[in-house]
Every structure is written in C-alpha cells, then in structure tokens.
Design an enzyme around this catalytic site. Structure first.
Site, PDB file in Angstrom:
ATOM      1  N   ASN A 210       0.822  -1.210   0.000  1.00 14.42           N
ATOM      2  CA  ASN A 210       0.000   0.000   0.000  1.00 14.42           C
ATOM      3  C   ASN A 210       0.859   1.264   0.000  1.00 14.42           C
ATOM      4  OD1 ASN A 210      -2.376  -1.316  -0.215  1.00 14.42           O
ATOM      5  ND2 ASN A 210      -3.134  -0.875   1.827  1.00 14.42           N
ATOM      6  N   GLY A 255      -4.286  13.402 -10.032  1.00 16.71           N
ATOM      7  CA  GLY A 255      -5.621  13.800  -9.585  1.00 16.71           C
ATOM      8  C   GLY A 255      -5.555  14.551  -8.279  1.00 16.71           C
ATOM      9  N   CYS A 262      -7.926   2.639   3.306  1.00 19.43           N
ATOM     10  CA  CYS A 262      -6.662   1.900   3.410  1.00 19.43           C
ATOM     11  C   CYS A 262      -5.408   2.768   3.264  1.00 19.43           C
ATOM     12  CB  CYS A 262      -6.638   0.773   2.389  1.00 19.43           C
ATOM     13  SG  CYS A 262      -7.806  -0.540   2.806  1.00 19.43           S
ATOM     14  N   LYS A 265      -4.563   5.444   6.059  1.00 19.42           N
ATOM     15  CA  LYS A 265      -4.246   4.892   7.383  1.00 19.42           C
ATOM     16  C   LYS A 265      -3.031   3.958   7.319  1.00 19.42           C
ATOM     17  CE  LYS A 265      -7.215   0.766   7.944  1.00 19.42           C
ATOM     18  NZ  LYS A 265      -6.209  -0.277   7.972  1.00 19.42           N
TER      19      LYS A 265
HETATM   20  N1  LIG Z   1     -11.843  -2.011   2.838  1.00 19.67           N
HETATM   21  C1  LIG Z   1     -10.848  -2.412   2.067  1.00 19.67           C
HETATM   22  O1  LIG Z   1     -10.810  -2.140   0.854  1.00 19.67           O
HETATM   23  C2  LIG Z   1      -9.730  -3.240   2.635  1.00 19.67           C
HETATM   24  C3  LIG Z   1      -8.824  -3.863   1.764  1.00 19.67           C
HETATM   25  C4  LIG Z   1      -7.800  -4.621   2.311  1.00 19.67           C
HETATM   26  C5  LIG Z   1      -7.660  -4.727   3.686  1.00 19.67           C
HETATM   27  N2  LIG Z   1      -8.551  -4.081   4.501  1.00 19.67           N
HETATM   28  C6  LIG Z   1      -8.399  -4.252   5.945  1.00 19.67           C
HETATM   29  O2  LIG Z   1      -9.397  -5.190   6.387  1.00 19.67           O
HETATM   30  C7  LIG Z   1      -9.881  -4.835   7.683  1.00 19.67           C
HETATM   31  C8  LIG Z   1     -11.374  -4.652   7.648  1.00 19.67           C
HETATM   32  O3  LIG Z   1     -11.671  -3.561   6.806  1.00 19.67           O
HETATM   33  P1  LIG Z   1     -13.167  -3.206   6.385  1.00 19.67           P
HETATM   34  O4  LIG Z   1     -13.079  -2.101   5.417  1.00 19.67           O
HETATM   35  O5  LIG Z   1     -13.881  -4.450   6.016  1.00 19.67           O
HETATM   36  O6  LIG Z   1     -13.717  -2.673   7.805  1.00 19.67           O
HETATM   37  P2  LIG Z   1     -15.217  -2.342   8.213  1.00 19.67           P
HETATM   38  O7  LIG Z   1     -15.133  -1.288   9.234  1.00 19.67           O
HETATM   39  O8  LIG Z   1     -16.038  -2.135   6.978  1.00 19.67           O
HETATM   40  O9  LIG Z   1     -15.739  -3.698   8.890  1.00 19.67           O
HETATM   41  C9  LIG Z   1     -15.332  -4.155  10.130  1.00 19.67           C
HETATM   42  C10 LIG Z   1     -16.508  -4.897  10.766  1.00 19.67           C
HETATM   43  O10 LIG Z   1     -16.053  -5.594  11.936  1.00 19.67           O
HETATM   44  C11 LIG Z   1     -17.079  -5.547  12.896  1.00 19.67           C
HETATM   45  N3  LIG Z   1     -16.489  -5.835  14.224  1.00 19.67           N
HETATM   46  C12 LIG Z   1     -15.583  -5.108  14.904  1.00 19.67           C
HETATM   47  N4  LIG Z   1     -15.236  -5.722  16.055  1.00 19.67           N
HETATM   48  C13 LIG Z   1     -15.938  -6.878  16.095  1.00 19.67           C
HETATM   49  C14 LIG Z   1     -16.021  -7.967  17.007  1.00 19.67           C
HETATM   50  N5  LIG Z   1     -15.310  -7.974  18.131  1.00 19.67           N
HETATM   51  N6  LIG Z   1     -16.857  -8.975  16.729  1.00 19.67           N
HETATM   52  C15 LIG Z   1     -17.583  -8.981  15.597  1.00 19.67           C
HETATM   53  N7  LIG Z   1     -17.549  -7.994  14.679  1.00 19.67           N
HETATM   54  C16 LIG Z   1     -16.746  -6.954  14.919  1.00 19.67           C
HETATM   55  C17 LIG Z   1     -17.643  -4.147  12.758  1.00 19.67           C
HETATM   56  O11 LIG Z   1     -18.951  -4.036  13.324  1.00 19.67           O
HETATM   57  C18 LIG Z   1     -17.642  -3.972  11.229  1.00 19.67           C
HETATM   58  O12 LIG Z   1     -18.860  -4.393  10.657  1.00 19.67           O
HETATM   59  C19 LIG Z   1      -9.090  -3.582   8.079  1.00 19.67           C
HETATM   60  O13 LIG Z   1      -7.970  -3.969   8.814  1.00 19.67           O
HETATM   61  C20 LIG Z   1      -8.659  -3.002   6.751  1.00 19.67           C
HETATM   62  O14 LIG Z   1      -7.480  -2.243   6.852  1.00 19.67           O
HETATM   63  C21 LIG Z   1      -9.578  -3.355   4.017  1.00 19.67           C
END
Ligand SMILES: NC(=O)c1ccc[n+]([C@@H]2O[C@H](COP(=O)([O-])OP(=O)(O)OC[C@H]3O[C@@H](n4cnc5c(N)ncnc54)[C@H](O)[C@@H]3O)[C@@H](O)[C@H]2O)c1
Length: 433
Positions: A210, A255, A262, A265
């Site tokens: 990233n 842009g 992502c 952070k």
């Molecule tokens: N969004 C992306 O494009 C992407 C891509 C690659 C990696 N990531 C990584 O993946 C991870 C998740 O990202 P996201 O965008 O899906 O996050 P998000 O905030 O959309 O989803 C996280 C979910 O986890 C749930 N949650 C939190 N604590 C919990 C618990 N103890 N028990 C049950 N559920 C719980 C929350 O309610 C939420 O629905 C992050 O670390 C992010 O950096 C995200």
C-alpha cells in the site's frame, strides 16, 4: 475438501471474503457485533455497495453454505478456520487502533474447545501475530492447539469479488508450517500464486504494497505540478512512463490524491512502525505530505479559477465516494475539499450516484442531489472529485447551459481539455494545459 470457516467482521473485507469462501463450496458463518447489520444480512439485504455482492450472498444463503450471526460463540464452535476481518482504524497519533482485533481475539478464545487456526485478514502492524498468540495463551482455559496465521487482504472496493477470485497473489505468513499449508489448500482452487512466508514478512508485505502504490500516486501528482509549470501534459508523461514494463501503467493517474479506508491509514501506520524501530522512513513521510497538499492545492485551483474568491459562489461537487463503484466515504478527498470550500464561504451542492445517503450523515449545509443535472443547475463552477462512469458520460452541453458560468475544474482528468474548450467551458484539470 470443504472447510468450516468463521469470519469475524462483516464489513467490506469480511462480507466479501465470507461470501466468496462459501461460493467456493465451503461452509461459512459470518459474525458481526453490529446486530442491525446481521439482521439485514439475514434477509440478504447488503449494508454496503459492492457490485455483485448481493447476488453472491443470496445464492450462498439459499444453498445453506453461508450463515450470519451476532454470536461469536456460534461461529467459533462451528469452524476450524477463523478469519479476523474487523476494522483497524488509525489513532490520532497515526498508530493502529487494535481495540477491535484484541476484543475479537479475547472473545473467540473464551469459546475455543477444539483446535483452531486463526487467520488475520485485517491489516495489522508487524508483530501482531505474536501478540495475538500471547493474548490467546493468557485467555485460553482448555488444552487446544491454536495457530495464528497472517493472510493479508489485497482486494479493492468496487472490484472486490473479482479480486478475491482472481488475486495477483495470496500471501500466507505462518510460524507453523502445517497451519500455513492448510490455508494454502483453502486457496488452491483460485489457481493464484501463493507466497508462503514467515508471519512478520507477510504482515509487512501488506503495508509495503500500500505504501508503494501510494508513493506512485504522490509521485505522479508531484510530476503534475512540474508539468503545469513547464507546459507539459502529465497524462502523456504517465503514459510514456507506464509503457516501461519496469514501471507499469497502474496508479499513475494524476488527480486530487488518494483517499479511502486503506492508503491514508496504512501509510501513516507504516511510518509509525518504522518510527518504533528508530527508523525515519523519509520517502513515506513525503508521500503522505504530498497527498495532503494535493487536496489543498486543488482548493487553491478552484479559488484561482473563480477570480480568487469563492465566497458566495455556488459550486457543484460531483462524486463523494473516495473512488468509483463504492459507497465508502472514509477519508474521501471530496469531503475535505467541501469543508475547505465551505470555510471560505462557498455554497455547495453535491452529487454521487451511490454515496449520497451515507454522505448526508457527514455533511452539513450541503445540498445533496439525487440527480446529477440538478446539482449542476445555476452553479458558478462544477468540480469533479470522483470519476464515476455516470459523471464521465454526462451530457456536457446540457450541463454547461444550465450553469451560471461554465467553469469546470476536473480533479480526475476525465475530460479532454480541447473538447471541453470547444464546448465552451473554462476548463482546468491537473497537470495539463
Ligand atoms: N476495505 C478495504 O478495501 C480493505 C482492503 C484490504 C484490507 N482491509 C483491511 O481489512 C480490515 C477490515 O476492513 P473493512 O473495510 O472491512 O472494515 P469495516 O469497518 O467495513 O468492517 C469491520 C466490521 O467488523 C465488525 N467488528 C468489529 N469488532 C468486532 C467484534 N469484536 N466482533 C464482531 N464484529 C466486529 C464491525 O462491526 C464492522 O462491521 C481492516 O484492517 C482493513 O485495513 C480493508
């Protein structure tokens, strides 16, 4: 072999991963502590916008391969492999907030009665695998073998399902070889390159990837400023660079800078990770600063092209999500740009094909429209902040004649400058004349 999988967290990553694992024939149970989300998912009502996801969830619910619950205990007892996909947001100081990960691990451990492999999909700082092992050791009351594997996620919102089924690579970092192999077997049907590593390397691969992509974006944005000063076209410069296979064409679109959940952070987190081992990651610091400046410079550009003052000017901001094909507004450049323009007294109308609903909760004093042309009507400038197809394909003649003055500031370089001038716009973009 059908695997029994639990996925903790049904956000952009967990929900897509869970649905895709189910579609591969596995038995999947997804958990979220947000009961509203779970109740919607049980009705196949998808809480996020991701193309193709609703159909995938619906199909696998029907086939009884996919289940949803708000009780972690249920998922832990029904699964051998437990994927962690909870959020890892940034703390004020740039460090990763590990609260969600830690509480998920503690809760899971309390319900473990048989061997498990815990797989970390959330993006977490290097060393987390080891910490998770310690947290489990402190909490575990039964004699069950628990392995912790790192399996960072690389999907992109908007193309998440395609990316999950066709990854460039699957990275698996394990301290225990058999546990790593088990996760590799789960991914074997994808026929992707599988890279087995130690856990620390896997954790770093995610941040390094990233940070590198963010660096490409900041690099081309800096080049765009040079282009403007010397009368070159950054689009052509990027094309010429991208044709070199050593460089490649991706992430070289000038842009208004990167945003989303992502890159901002993860770049800050990587800077902190380096700082903690007494290393000043200078390039990364510059990447982050350049990205922040890019948003400010865009606001400067808007002001400059509205005779140096936006006070009382009506400006249409087109595109709110941080990129097309998602409703994700986390760290979306458009939100910062709107705030800066409002602070200078501009009157903002805005349009986004998908994210308007979510934006209503974040924006105040912005007239949000469900029709693109309504947002543009009677404005002094339209500003492009997200390159949605619908915005690219708008009827520009219709748009121009409905405006108070035909000023078009294109933060995504989606239009041809010559054509825009022929249509009658005062057209300004990034790094192009
Ligand atoms: N969004 C992306 O494009 C992407 C891509 C690659 C990696 N990531 C990584 O993946 C991870 C998740 O990202 P996201 O965008 O899906 O996050 P998000 O905030 O959309 O989803 C996280 C979910 O986890 C749930 N949650 C939190 N604590 C919990 C618990 N103890 N028990 C049950 N559920 C719980 C929350 O309610 C939420 O629905 C992050 O670390 C992010 O950096 C995200």
């Amino acid at each position: 072999m059908v695997q029994k999988i639990g996925v903790i967290g049904t956000g952009y990553v967990g929900l897509v991963s869970g649905a895709c694992f189910a579609d591969m024939g596995n038995q999947v149970i997804c958990v979220d502590r947000d009961t509203t989300k779970i109740n919607r998912l049980l009705q196949a009502d998808i809480p996020i916008y991701e193309p193709g996801l609703e159909e995938l969830v619906r199909r696998n619910l029907k086939l009884n391969r996919l289940a949803f619950t708000s009780h972690i205990a249920e998922a832990v007892s029904a699964s051998d492999l437990i994927f962690i996909a909870v959020g890892t947001p940034t703390l004020e100081n740039g460090e990763v907030d590990m609260t969600q990960v830690r509480s998920a691990i503690i809760e899971i451990t309390r319900h473990i009665h048989s061997p498990k492999i815990i797989v970390m999909k959330s993006t977490v700082p290097v060393g987390t695998g080891k910490s998770v092992e310690n947290w489990i050791r402190e909490e575990l009351t039964v004699d069950a073998q628990v392995h912790v594997v790192s399996n960072p996620e690389f999907l992109r919102e908007g193309t998440a399902i395609h990316d999950t089924f066709h990854p460039d690579r699957v990275v698996i970092g394990a301290a225990d070889e058999a546990a790593g192999q088990r996760i590799a077997e789960l991914h074997a049907p994808l026929q992707a390159e599988i890279l087995l590593t130690d856990r620390e390397s896997a954790e770093l691969i995610k941040y390094a990837s990233n940070a590198f992509l963010a660096a490409k974006i900041s690099f081309i944005n800096e080049m765009a400023h040079v282009c403007e000063k010397v009368g070159a076209d950054v689009g052509l410069v990027a094309k010429g660079m991208g044709l070199d296979r050593r460089i490649g064409p991706h992430f070289l679109q000038a842009g208004i800078g990167y945003g989303g959940s992502c890159f901002p952070k993860d770049t800050r987190a990587q800077l902190k990770i380096a700082e903690k081992v007494d290393y000043d990651f200078q390039i990364l610091r510059a990447v982050i600063d350049a990205n922040q400046l890019q948003r400010q410079r865009f606001v400067d550009k808007i002001r400059l092209n509205l005779n140096g003052d936006v006070r009382g000017k009506r400006i249409a901001v087109l595109g709110l999500a941080f990129k097309p094909n998602t409703d994700d507004l986390r760290d979306a450049p458009a939100l910062d740009i709107i705030a800066a323009l409002q602070q200078e007294g501009a009157v903002i109308s805005a349009y986004d094909p998908i994210a308007t609903g979510a934006a209503a909760e974040l924006l105040s004093d912005v007239k949000l429209h469900t029709d693109l042309y309504d947002a543009i009507q009677d404005t002094d400038a339209m500003v492009i902040t997200t390159e949605w197809d619908e915005i690219k394909q708008m009827d520009l003649y219709k748009a121009r004649i409905s405006m108070n003055q035909p000023v078009l500031i294109d933060g995504r370089n989606i239009f041809d400058p010559k054509l825009m001038r022929e249509i009658g716009f005062h057209y300004v973009s990034i790094g192009r004349m």
